[in-house]
Design an enzyme around this catalytic site. Structure first.
Site, PDB file in Angstrom:
ATOM      1  NE  ARG A 132      13.843   2.938  55.950  1.00 37.73           N
ATOM      2  CZ  ARG A 132      13.925   4.125  56.553  1.00 37.73           C
ATOM      3  NH1 ARG A 132      15.111   4.751  56.621  1.00 37.73           N
ATOM      4  NH2 ARG A 132      12.862   4.689  57.072  1.00 37.73           N
ATOM      5  CE  LYS A 156      11.838   3.965  53.054  1.00 41.92           C
ATOM      6  NZ  LYS A 156      10.443   3.536  53.361  1.00 41.92           N
ATOM      7  CG  HIS A 209      12.446  -4.188  56.986  1.00 38.63           C
ATOM      8  ND1 HIS A 209      13.111  -3.026  56.656  1.00 38.63           N
ATOM      9  CD2 HIS A 209      11.202  -3.794  57.379  1.00 38.63           C
ATOM     10  CE1 HIS A 209      12.322  -1.988  56.825  1.00 38.63           C
ATOM     11  NE2 HIS A 209      11.157  -2.425  57.273  1.00 38.63           N
ATOM     12  CG  HIS A 269      10.065   5.131  61.529  1.00 39.85           C
ATOM     13  ND1 HIS A 269       9.807   4.322  62.614  1.00 39.85           N
ATOM     14  CD2 HIS A 269      10.406   4.295  60.511  1.00 39.85           C
ATOM     15  CE1 HIS A 269       9.979   3.060  62.271  1.00 39.85           C
ATOM     16  NE2 HIS A 269      10.341   3.013  61.010  1.00 39.85           N
ATOM     17  CE1 TYR A 292       9.214  -2.344  64.308  1.00 40.95           C
ATOM     18  CE2 TYR A 292       9.229   0.054  64.289  1.00 40.95           C
ATOM     19  CZ  TYR A 292       9.422  -1.150  63.634  1.00 40.95           C
ATOM     20  OH  TYR A 292       9.807  -1.166  62.329  1.00 40.95           O
TER      21      TYR A 292
END
Length: 344
Positions: free
Chosen positions: A196, A220, A290, A316, A325
């Site tokens: 990211r 994250k 992104h 993820h 995807y």
């Protein structure tokens, strides 16, 4: 809000400063919630700011309805707010904001700030499913060649000249060449790793492990992961770290891997501008950082990578997110089939 508090401006990006004391009855509670998220949930500052901003957005709308305290908020009032939001925002954004508001009111009820939780009955709108924008492999190759050529990164590592060098027919100052090397390294690394943009700007020099071509990424929730990258990205990183970075470095640089033109840690906005500009110069579809992440994931799966390996690489938490995807790959396969097969 207390006159001595400055956190409101920081959290809400200045929005609170435009509200007078009568309209910010909700500000102290939102600030307390933000402090709780930082101290107890391990969330990044960007995530905390997003949650607080959504809470403020909702409370501001409630105030416009005549509500002046949390004890006056009802489920119907919150549904009215959702109806207003639905007129001006996408289903995906509305779903995210509804989740944020539910968490805010749930936190207040759980910690005894309010007697009830009026948001508990809110239905979270189902976000519209979409296929991410991606470059095909040839377009990605064209983009990488564009940034490599600008930085002189293909072939031998380019050496910056003190009096400026000839590059694509244009004389470059040492700073201009350093910026080109930086931009090349950023774009190559974004595509090579699928990280990211916030993760890219947060990288430090010590996070790069050239011996095994991996980077340590803080994602994250401050979760760390190790992500591999290839030889072209390594070549671009070498040029930047060994030559370009020293040209831009300043006292404010610290250990930041990528620097702005004034020497501080690079801003996400600059990274986005670089990717948009280089895509335009390369003549490929306009993309964001992104979209490079989406492209990397799609091309990995097209190349036979395991879905769970891609999930780990992208950071993820849910395999379902990564599965988007596979749909992109199927759509591209169908498009190639329609073009190539005589009885399509």
């Amino acid at each position: 809000m207390n006159s001595g508090s400055t956190s409101g401006t920081r959290i809400y990006n200045g929005r609170m400063s435009r509200l007078n004391d009568d309209t910010v009855w909700f500000a102290p509670m939102v600030e307390e919630y933000a402090r709780y998220l930082r101290a107890n949930m391990g969330l990044s500052e960007n995530t905390v700011r997003a949650y607080a901003k959504d809470a403020v957005r909702c409370c501001t709308a409630l105030h416009a309805m005549g509500i002046s305290g949390f004890e006056q908020v009802t489920t119907d009032a919150l549904r009215d707010w959702m109806a207003q939001e639905a007129q001006i925002t996408s289903r995906t954004s509305l779903a995210r904001r509804t989740v944020a508001v539910r968490r805010f009111f749930g936190w207040m009820a759980e910690h005894g700030k309010t007697a009830t939780d009026p948001a508990a009955a809110l239905h979270i709108p189902k976000a519209a499913h979409y296929l991410p924008d991606v470059l095909n492999e040839q377009q990605a190759q064209t983009l990488m060649e564009q940034v490599d050529d600008e930085a002189g990164a293909r072939g031998a590592v380019a050496q910056p000249q003190a009096d400026g060098e000839q590059h694509d027919g244009k004389a470059q100052t040492p700073q201009q060449h350093a910026l080109a090397q930086r931009d090349c390294a950023m774009v190559e690394l974004l595509y090579a790793t699928g990280i990211r943009v916030a993760e890219l700007t947060g990288l430090n020099m010590a996070d790069v492990h050239a011996d095994n071509r991996t980077i340590r990424v803080t994602g994250k929730g401050n979760k760390q992961r190790v992500v591999p990258y290839g030889i072209p990205a390594q070549r671009a990183l070498d040029a930047w770290m060994e030559h370009g970075r020293a040209v831009l470095a300043a006292v404010s640089s610290g250990d930041a891997l990528f620097l702005g033109s004034r020497g501080g840690r690079i801003d996400q906005r600059i990274v986005r501008e670089v990717v948009h500009r280089e895509a335009q110069r390369a003549g490929v579809p306009d993309i964001s950082p992104h979209a490079l992440r989406h492209s990397a994931a799609t091309h990995l799966l097209d190349g036979g990578a395991d879905l769970r390996e891609v999930q780990e690489m992208l950071g993820h938490s849910s395999l379902r997110t990564t599965q988007r995807y596979t749909h992109v790959s199927i759509e591209q396969l169908k498009a190639r089939y329609a073009q190539a097969f005589p009885r399509a």
